[in-house]
Design an enzyme around this catalytic site. Structure first.
Site, mmCIF file in Angstrom:
data_model
loop_
_atom_site.group_PDB
_atom_site.id
_atom_site.type_symbol
_atom_site.label_atom_id
_atom_site.label_comp_id
_atom_site.label_asym_id
_atom_site.label_seq_id
_atom_site.Cartn_x
_atom_site.Cartn_y
_atom_site.Cartn_z
ATOM 1 N N GLY A 17 0.854 -1.194 0.000
ATOM 2 C CA GLY A 17 0.000 0.000 0.000
ATOM 3 C C GLY A 17 0.884 1.237 0.000
ATOM 4 O O GLY A 17 1.937 1.232 0.631
ATOM 5 N N ASP A 142 0.904 2.518 8.933
ATOM 6 C CA ASP A 142 0.559 1.721 10.119
ATOM 7 C C ASP A 142 1.601 1.796 11.243
ATOM 8 O O ASP A 142 1.302 1.463 12.390
ATOM 9 C CB ASP A 142 0.365 0.253 9.724
ATOM 10 N N MET A 184 -7.652 3.666 9.765
ATOM 11 C CA MET A 184 -6.945 2.522 9.149
ATOM 12 C C MET A 184 -6.065 1.783 10.158
ATOM 13 O O MET A 184 -5.548 2.374 11.106
ATOM 14 C CB MET A 184 -6.104 2.985 7.967
ATOM 15 N N ARG A 281 -23.613 7.912 14.369
ATOM 16 C CA ARG A 281 -23.190 8.265 13.000
ATOM 17 C C ARG A 281 -21.770 7.748 12.767
ATOM 18 O O ARG A 281 -20.964 7.694 13.690
ATOM 19 C CB ARG A 281 -23.205 9.785 12.803
ATOM 20 N N ARG A 290 -3.977 7.890 3.444
ATOM 21 C CA ARG A 290 -2.703 7.596 2.777
ATOM 22 C C ARG A 290 -2.389 8.628 1.702
ATOM 23 O O ARG A 290 -1.382 8.515 1.007
ATOM 24 C CB ARG A 290 -2.756 6.201 2.119
HETATM 25 O O1 F6P Z 1 -1.017 -1.172 5.264
HETATM 26 C C1 F6P Z 1 -1.515 0.105 5.103
HETATM 27 C C2 F6P Z 1 -3.005 0.105 5.014
HETATM 28 O O2 F6P Z 1 -3.385 1.414 4.677
HETATM 29 C C3 F6P Z 1 -3.758 -0.398 6.232
HETATM 30 O O3 F6P Z 1 -3.832 0.516 7.283
HETATM 31 C C4 F6P Z 1 -5.108 -0.700 5.625
HETATM 32 O O4 F6P Z 1 -5.802 -1.585 6.433
HETATM 33 C C5 F6P Z 1 -4.724 -1.285 4.300
HETATM 34 O O5 F6P Z 1 -3.471 -0.736 3.966
HETATM 35 C C6 F6P Z 1 -5.679 -1.047 3.181
HETATM 36 O O6 F6P Z 1 -5.226 -1.734 2.070
HETATM 37 P P1 F6P Z 1 -5.708 -1.523 0.563
HETATM 38 O O7 F6P Z 1 -5.162 -0.219 0.097
HETATM 39 O O8 F6P Z 1 -5.094 -2.666 -0.167
HETATM 40 O O9 F6P Z 1 -7.180 -1.517 0.597
#
Ligand code: F6P
Length: 364
Positions: A17, A142, A184, A281, A290
């Site tokens: 990711g 993370d 996340m 909510r 990200r």
């Molecule tokens: O590993 C980074 C991360 O952003 C995690 O926090 C999240 O759970 C995951 O990737 C999401 O992954 P993808 O972009 O494959 O949906």
């Protein structure tokens, strides 16, 4: 693999990711390499390990890494290539590990710089074991990579999640509701913990501290009795109830596969509504966490890590991840990093201090 005389040939790839400051880190490496007087050729593999497997790369020069300090994403592209599939042949029977080695040697690379998180590091270590010169950099929002206090991307993600909670706070003051913000982090709760504290969440739920629904609803009711008409809950994607934490990994996976909710926030919303009779909510910032420009902290961290990586390459010291400990850059052998997760310690001082300020972790 011995170096190639006066010319330096460096392969580079970003895997898993994405996160903020990937470009900033690569720029740090390239600028650091330029401190040496040798000519440097950069082979930028496309979309992570995929590019290395299928020999899909662009020849880049230092100019390509100019002006990208503040740019989010990755100029190389990225993809997820799970470690467990690396040893399986592709659909045409290609041995991926052998293909990566072959391309590395064919291009006569002096070193391969790999930017990635946990899964990426397992493959990086495998390539090291196979004899390639590898240097890695710790990327992930993370912050769960073993061997470094901090990964780049983390602070930027915390800022974004905090901003989401801040925005919810202003609307929360106008309504008597419970607001759930899903942050996340499937395996670890670093972003949720930090954003939760920074945003003044009343309840923080992370995978490392299984929650009890009764404790959560009691915390909400206590706030109501104290005249506080709203409650903000920051919940990590991977937060888990005490009950579910008793299940084996396999059982829990099966349970999740059958879950009727899109994610934990929806499950909690229904349960909390039932238990407290309060309107709930949900807000899920998702991949915005990200995205965008890296924060100042991440720009500094990734630039330093990139420059330190360049130093190792110039010294021909391979097989390390460059990390940071107590504010100083360090090198950590890849075999120590691969396959380990840095989780939040439920007994850490940060948890105790957060609890002292009245934050509930839903545990007791
Ligand atoms: O590993 C980074 C991360 O952003 C995690 O926090 C999240 O759970 C995951 O990737 C999401 O992954 P993808 O972009 O494959 O949906």
């Amino acid at each position: 693999m011995e170096g190639c005389g006066l010319m330096l040939r460096i392969g580079m790839l970003t895997s898993g990711g994405d996160c903020q400051a990937l470009n900033a880190a690569m720029r740090g490496v390239v600028k650091g390499l330029a401190s040496d007087n040798r000519e440097v050729q950069i082979y930028g593999f496309k979309d992570g390990y995929k590019g290395l497997i299928y020999n899909n790369f662009s020849m880049l020069t230092s100019k390509d890494f100019s002006g990208i300090l503040t740019v989010g994403g990755t100029i190389l592209g990225t993809s997820r290539q799970p470690f467990k599939t690396m040893k399986e042949p592709d659909k045409n029977g290609l041995n991926k590990v052998e293909a990566m080695k072959r391309n590395y040697y064919k291009l006569n690379l002096d070193c391969l710089v790999i930017l990635g998180g946990n899964g990426t590091h397992k493959t990086a270590n495998l390539l090291k074991e196979e004899g390639l010169n590898i240097i890695t950099l710790p990327k992930t929002i993370d912050n769960d990579l073993w061997g470094t206090d901090m990964t780049f991307g983390f602070q930027s993600a915390v800022d974004i999640a905090t901003n989401t909670i801040d925005c919810i706070h202003t609307t929360a003051t106008s309504h008597s509701r419970v607001f759930i913000i899903e942050v996340m982090g499937h395996k670890v709760g670093w972003v949720t913990l930090h954003a939760g504290i920074a945003g003044g969440a009343d309840i923080i739920l992370i995978p490392e501290i299984p929650y009890d629904l009764n404790v959560i609803s009691e915390a909400i009711k206590k706030r109501t009795r104290a005249g506080k008409h709203f409650t903000i809950i920051a919940v990590a994607e991977g937060a888990i109830s005490k009950e579910d934490a008793q299940l084996s990994k396999k059982e829990y996976k099966q349970k999740l596969a059958k879950r009727k909710y899109a994610s934990i926030a929806y499950e909690l919303a229904e349960q909390i509504q039932e238990k407290t009779d309060q309107e709930v909510r949900i807000t899920i910032p998702g991949h915005t966490q990200r995205g965008g420009s890296p924060c100042a902290y991440d720009r500094v961290l990734s630039t330093r890590l990139g420059a330190a990586a360049a130093q190792l390459i110039l010294n021909k010291e391979f097989g390390y991840m460059v990390g940071v400990k107590a504010g100083e850059t360090i090198k950590v052998p890849l075999e120590e990093v691969a396959g380990k997760l840095k989780v939040v310690d439920p007994n850490a001082r940060i948890i105790k201090e957060a609890k002292l300020t009245g934050i509930s972790f839903g545990d007791k």
